[in-house]
Motif scaffolding. Structure first.
Motif, short mmCIF file in Angstrom:
data_model
loop_
_atom_site.label_atom_id
_atom_site.label_comp_id
_atom_site.label_asym_id
_atom_site.label_seq_id
_atom_site.Cartn_x
_atom_site.Cartn_y
_atom_site.Cartn_z
N LEU A 14 0.85 -1.19 0.00
CA LEU A 14 0.00 0.00 0.00
C LEU A 14 0.88 1.25 0.00
CD1 LEU A 14 -2.47 -1.46 2.60
CD2 LEU A 14 -3.12 -0.81 0.26
N ARG A 37 2.43 4.89 0.36
CA ARG A 37 2.45 5.96 1.36
C ARG A 37 3.38 7.07 0.87
NH1 ARG A 37 -1.23 3.43 2.66
NH2 ARG A 37 -1.72 2.42 4.63
N PRO A 67 -2.77 7.13 0.55
CA PRO A 67 -2.87 7.23 -0.91
C PRO A 67 -4.14 7.95 -1.38
CG PRO A 67 -3.21 4.96 -0.18
CD PRO A 67 -2.71 5.73 0.99
N VAL A 76 5.58 1.11 -8.45
CA VAL A 76 4.99 0.28 -7.39
C VAL A 76 5.20 -1.21 -7.69
CG1 VAL A 76 2.77 -0.48 -6.40
CG2 VAL A 76 3.29 1.97 -6.56
N ASN A 130 -1.51 -2.95 -6.01
CA ASN A 130 -2.71 -2.39 -6.61
C ASN A 130 -2.39 -1.81 -7.97
OD1 ASN A 130 -4.90 -2.47 -4.39
ND2 ASN A 130 -3.05 -1.76 -3.33
N GLU A 181 -3.87 -6.52 -7.95
CA GLU A 181 -5.24 -6.22 -7.51
C GLU A 181 -5.81 -5.17 -8.45
OE1 GLU A 181 -5.68 -5.39 -3.36
OE2 GLU A 181 -4.50 -7.14 -2.75
N LEU A 192 -8.07 -2.37 -9.63
CA LEU A 192 -8.90 -1.32 -9.05
C LEU A 192 -9.78 -0.73 -10.12
CD1 LEU A 192 -6.19 0.60 -7.03
CD2 LEU A 192 -8.00 -0.83 -6.10
N ASP A 225 -11.97 -4.49 -4.00
CA ASP A 225 -13.18 -3.76 -3.61
C ASP A 225 -14.43 -4.37 -4.23
OD1 ASP A 225 -11.43 -2.11 -2.31
OD2 ASP A 225 -11.47 -0.55 -3.82
N VAL A 268 -11.08 -6.64 8.17
CA VAL A 268 -11.37 -7.51 9.32
C VAL A 268 -10.78 -6.82 10.56
CG1 VAL A 268 -11.02 -9.80 10.34
CG2 VAL A 268 -11.37 -9.55 7.88
N GLY A 299 -6.88 -7.18 7.68
CA GLY A 299 -7.52 -6.09 8.40
C GLY A 299 -6.79 -5.74 9.68
#
Ligand code: C2E
Ligand code: MG
Ligand code: MG
Ligand code: MG
Length: 287
Positions: A61, A63, A74, A94, A117, A150, A152, A181, A239, A258
């Motif tokens: 992810l 930052r 992000p 990335v 992502n 992933e 998006l 998502d 989660v 999560g």
């Protein structure tokens, strides 16, 4: 008089638009500078298999480690670069960062997969498959199977046929896909039917309140059933508690991510987290 007011309004509108554009140009410049100055970094959030207790992988992810503002999420800067050349530059960076991290972890004896992502815009670039293949070639020790993209849906996947052929071409290289998502996009069911992604990620907005909200519970239950019917793996994001994990396990969802498991962390902290991870007793040992 009315005419006069109208003219003024138009004038004000132009001014506001101009200010907005100046503002955007300014922000773009700041983000580009941050990128060049090496202020962008990937944090990693573990994904675990609640049933087996094993750490499955980690999601990278983005930052912005801002010298004054601290760690910037992000959501605060990615929308600004959408459709700008920077979106692709950072997007490829990335993927490369993720691969080089995977390489380092594998060399250190940590077997883990990494997901990054990828915006629909990047995926639709004409050079995407070539660039990905070049990046994979740069890290020959990394098994492409341990890289997951992933997808998006930040802007509609306009040309589904094209996307499908890009995904297939990347899968030929060994890379896996998940639909991020899942459930929030207006055409999720079409995607489910058409996109050959191996995994569905249930959006956190459905997961967060499953203990309180019967509708959300029904949606999550439905998505898990759909995923199973379509032979897709399913992972829940968001989660936040042990109890949510327990309900998800009972519903047949075995991968989870999560705050209840771990927050996203700098790469340097992940190996130690993995070493110390023990699943909650009420997760482990369920069959
Ligand atoms: P996402 O891919 O759905 O990632 C999950 C987001 O949920 C992350 O937010 C993560 O920190 C957050 N999260 C994880 N567990 C929990 C939880 O238990 N509770 C709550 N409330 N939140 C949780 P983050 O890092 O702010 O990222 C937001 C979004 O920005 C990502 O959503 C993804 O769409 C996008 N993004 C992040 N990194 C990249 C990137 O490298 N490239 C692109 N194109 N988009 C990115
Ligand atoms: Mg994601
Ligand atoms: Mg997600
Ligand atoms: Mg999400």
């Amino acid at each position: 008089e009315a005419k006069q007011a109208g003219r003024n309004r138009i004038h004000l509108f132009d001014l506001a638009l101009e200010q907005e554009m100046t503002q955007r140009t300014l922000q773009l410049g700041q983000i580009e500078h941050a990128f060049v100055a090496g202020e962008l970094a990937l944090y990693y959030q573990p994904k675990v298999n609640m049933r087996s207790g094993l750490v499955f992988g980690a999601e990278a992810l983005l930052r912005w480690l801002h010298p004054e503002r601290g760690v910037v999420a992000p959501g605060e800067f990615l929308p600004i670069i959408e459709h700008h050349a920077l979106e692709c530059k950072i997007g490829y960076w990335v993927i490369e960062q993720g691969l080089s991290q995977l390489n380092a972890w594998q060399q250190a004896g940590l077997t883990i997969s990494v997901s990054v992502n990828v915006s629909a815009n990047l995926l639709q670039m004409s050079d995407f498959v070539n660039r990905l293949s070049e990046l994979l070639a740069k890290y020959p020790a990394v098994q492409p199977q341990s890289l997951e993209l992933e997808i998006l849906e930040n802007s509609a996947l306009q040309d589904l046929n094209r996307i499908v052929s890009v995904i297939r071409a990347c899968q030929q290289l060994g890379v896996c896909f998940s639909v991020d998502d899942f459930g929030t996009g207006y055409s999720s069911l079409t995607y489910l039917r058409r996109l050959p992604a191996e995994t569905l990620k249930i959006d956190q907005s459905f997961v967060r309140d499953i203990l309180l909200d019967r509708d959300d519970l029904a949606i999550v239950q439905g998505v898990i059933a759909l995923a199973q019917a379509f032979h897709r793996k399913v992972i829940a994001e968001g989660v936040e508690t042990i109890e949510i994990g327990e309900v998800l396990l009972d519903l047949g969802c075995d991968l989870a991510q999560g705050y209840g498991i771990a927050r996203p962390m700098p790469a340097a902290l992940l190996p130690n987290w993995v070493r110390h991870w023990t699943p909650h007793p009420c997760w482990r040992g369920r069959q």
